[in-house]
Design an enzyme around this catalytic site. Structure first.
Site, mmCIF file in Angstrom:
data_model
loop_
_atom_site.group_PDB
_atom_site.id
_atom_site.type_symbol
_atom_site.label_atom_id
_atom_site.label_comp_id
_atom_site.label_asym_id
_atom_site.label_seq_id
_atom_site.Cartn_x
_atom_site.Cartn_y
_atom_site.Cartn_z
ATOM 1 N N ASN A 9 -80.189 -20.038 30.159
ATOM 2 C CA ASN A 9 -78.748 -19.826 30.000
ATOM 3 C C ASN A 9 -78.460 -19.206 28.633
ATOM 4 O O ASN A 9 -78.936 -19.725 27.626
ATOM 5 C CB ASN A 9 -78.034 -21.181 30.104
ATOM 6 C CG ASN A 9 -76.528 -21.058 30.171
ATOM 7 O OD1 ASN A 9 -76.010 -20.103 30.719
ATOM 8 N ND2 ASN A 9 -75.827 -22.025 29.606
ATOM 9 N N ASP A 66 -86.052 -21.962 28.236
ATOM 10 C CA ASP A 66 -84.800 -22.683 28.307
ATOM 11 C C ASP A 66 -84.740 -23.452 29.637
ATOM 12 O O ASP A 66 -85.697 -24.121 30.013
ATOM 13 C CB ASP A 66 -83.640 -21.687 28.119
ATOM 14 C CG ASP A 66 -82.266 -22.316 28.035
ATOM 15 O OD1 ASP A 66 -81.889 -22.795 26.952
ATOM 16 O OD2 ASP A 66 -81.553 -22.315 29.053
ATOM 17 N N TRP A 67 -83.634 -23.373 30.381
ATOM 18 C CA TRP A 67 -83.558 -24.031 31.684
ATOM 19 C C TRP A 67 -84.561 -23.437 32.672
ATOM 20 O O TRP A 67 -84.975 -24.096 33.630
ATOM 21 C CB TRP A 67 -82.147 -23.927 32.247
ATOM 22 C CG TRP A 67 -81.239 -25.033 31.790
ATOM 23 C CD1 TRP A 67 -80.249 -24.958 30.853
ATOM 24 C CD2 TRP A 67 -81.240 -26.392 32.258
ATOM 25 N NE1 TRP A 67 -79.638 -26.184 30.708
ATOM 26 C CE2 TRP A 67 -80.213 -27.076 31.556
ATOM 27 C CE3 TRP A 67 -81.992 -27.095 33.194
ATOM 28 C CZ2 TRP A 67 -79.924 -28.425 31.769
ATOM 29 C CZ3 TRP A 67 -81.706 -28.439 33.399
ATOM 30 C CH2 TRP A 67 -80.689 -29.089 32.695
ATOM 31 N N HIS A 75 -84.034 -19.710 19.265
ATOM 32 C CA HIS A 75 -84.124 -20.197 20.643
ATOM 33 C C HIS A 75 -84.505 -19.107 21.635
ATOM 34 O O HIS A 75 -85.345 -19.321 22.504
ATOM 35 C CB HIS A 75 -82.806 -20.836 21.050
ATOM 36 C CG HIS A 75 -82.837 -21.408 22.434
ATOM 37 N ND1 HIS A 75 -83.746 -22.371 22.817
ATOM 38 C CD2 HIS A 75 -82.088 -21.145 23.541
ATOM 39 C CE1 HIS A 75 -83.557 -22.694 24.097
ATOM 40 N NE2 HIS A 75 -82.559 -21.962 24.552
ATOM 41 N N GLU A 80 -89.396 -22.935 24.354
ATOM 42 C CA GLU A 80 -88.005 -23.311 24.102
ATOM 43 C C GLU A 80 -87.360 -23.927 25.339
ATOM 44 O O GLU A 80 -86.247 -23.570 25.742
ATOM 45 C CB GLU A 80 -87.211 -22.098 23.631
ATOM 46 C CG GLU A 80 -87.573 -21.610 22.250
ATOM 47 C CD GLU A 80 -87.250 -22.623 21.147
ATOM 48 O OE1 GLU A 80 -86.064 -22.986 21.007
ATOM 49 O OE2 GLU A 80 -88.169 -23.043 20.442
#
Length: 323
Positions: free
Chosen positions: A66, A131-132, A300, A155
């Site tokens: 995201n 991430d997700w 990130h 991350e």
């Protein structure tokens, strides 16, 4: 600096490392913001999912987080596409994929992704998640251990940071997450003001994103109603056992991490956002077949900061994985 800390600073309009003046930064890397990788789409659950594809051989599927898209992998894919079939998907509701009328929960996002993999008709797949997207990759590996021959992640929204047992465990950023879950203020920030694209994303890259990159990330979310997935994702973070479904899925991933013998590559940078010495040590102690690769300075959105180092690390790992 935690993921939540970076987002909180962005929300407050304060400086982060990526927003510092140029005289305190390292020289900017030369990172291409255009690409010529062919885009395709495939029907999934009454909608369509877009993806980039390059190369032939065993499938390697890249999964973004995201609020990014397959575009974030544009400079990583060429490093492996001479030996593999590199595929970067746009998660449902994101990038150029369809935007069905769903809630965009973690479980729903996983269901669309799982169907997408099935539609590719591949016997084995290696997953690369950020991430997700890292959480989706781990969940898919947990549910399909005979189909996943390796997993690389960076991350990630994952254990040991999540699930968080309480808001208090999050320290000073607890109020930030509560704010995003407020039924008035959360939509105002993410839906109306497009904070995730306009503030949080550029604040979490350790260089200044060019206008072409910003337009690529901005274009799927030009109207407020298109931003529903961007608000759904932070509200899916399992904190104090809520949301319950997300909490169960993340705890299942944590158990799987501790028992799997799947070849795994953890890619990390510094100062990072989701990584820390404690997180690195947790992975080393809990994931048996783990390799690690340090790729240099980055925040990130590591594929925007260090795509070449990530690509080289993946290429080396994949070649040894397939020997």
């Amino acid at each position: 600096m935690t993921y939540a800390r970076v987002l909180l600073l962005a929300l407050l309009g304060m400086s982060t490392p990526s927003m510092a003046t140029s005289n305190v930064k390292l020289p900017l890397p030369v990172i291409a913001e255009t690409h010529d990788i062919e885009q395709h789409s495939i029907a999934v659950k009454g909608s369509r999912m877009a993806y980039l594809e390059q190369g032939e051989g065993k499938a390697v599927v890249f999964v973004h987080g995201n609020p990014t898209s397959s575009y974030s992998w544009r400079n990583v894919m060429p490093y492996i596409s001479d030996t593999h079939r590199a595929i970067a998907v746009d998660l449902i509701g994101m990038g150029d994929s369809g935007k069905p009328d769903i809630e965009y929960t973690f479980k729903q996002q996983y269901q669309y992704f799982s169907r997408f993999i099935n539609r590719l008709d591949v016997e084995e797949v290696t997953l690369v998640g950020h991430d997700w997207g890292a959480a989706i990759a781990w969940l898919y590996a947990k549910k399909n251990p005979d189909k996943v021959d390796g997993l690389a992640f960076m991350e990630g929204v994952l254990p040991p940071q999540f699930p968080a047992e309480s808001y208090e465990e999050l320290g000073p950023v607890a109020d930030f997450f509560r704010t995003l879950r407020d039924p008035v203020v959360g939509p105002m920030l993410i839906i109306d003001q497009n904070m995730w694209i306009e503030q949080a994303l550029p604040a979490s890259v350790n260089r200044t994103l060019g206008e072409h990159a910003m337009e690529a990330y901005r274009s799927p979310y030009l109207v407020p109603e298109s931003r529903k997935p961007l608000l759904a994702w932070p509200n899916q973070l399992p904190i104090a056992r809520e949301p319950a479904q997300s909490d169960r899925l993340m705890r299942g991933i944590k158990r799987f991490m501790r028992k799997t013998d799947m070849p795994t590559l953890y890619i990390y940078g510094s100062p990072s956002v989701e990584s820390s010495p404690q997180v690195l040590q947790w992975y080393i102690e809990n994931i048996d077949e783990l390799e690690t690769a340090y790729v240099g300075q980055g925040l990130h959105y590591l594929p925007e900061d260090q795509p070449d180092a990530i690509g080289r690390a993946l290429d080396d790992w994949l070649r040894r994985l397939n020997d």
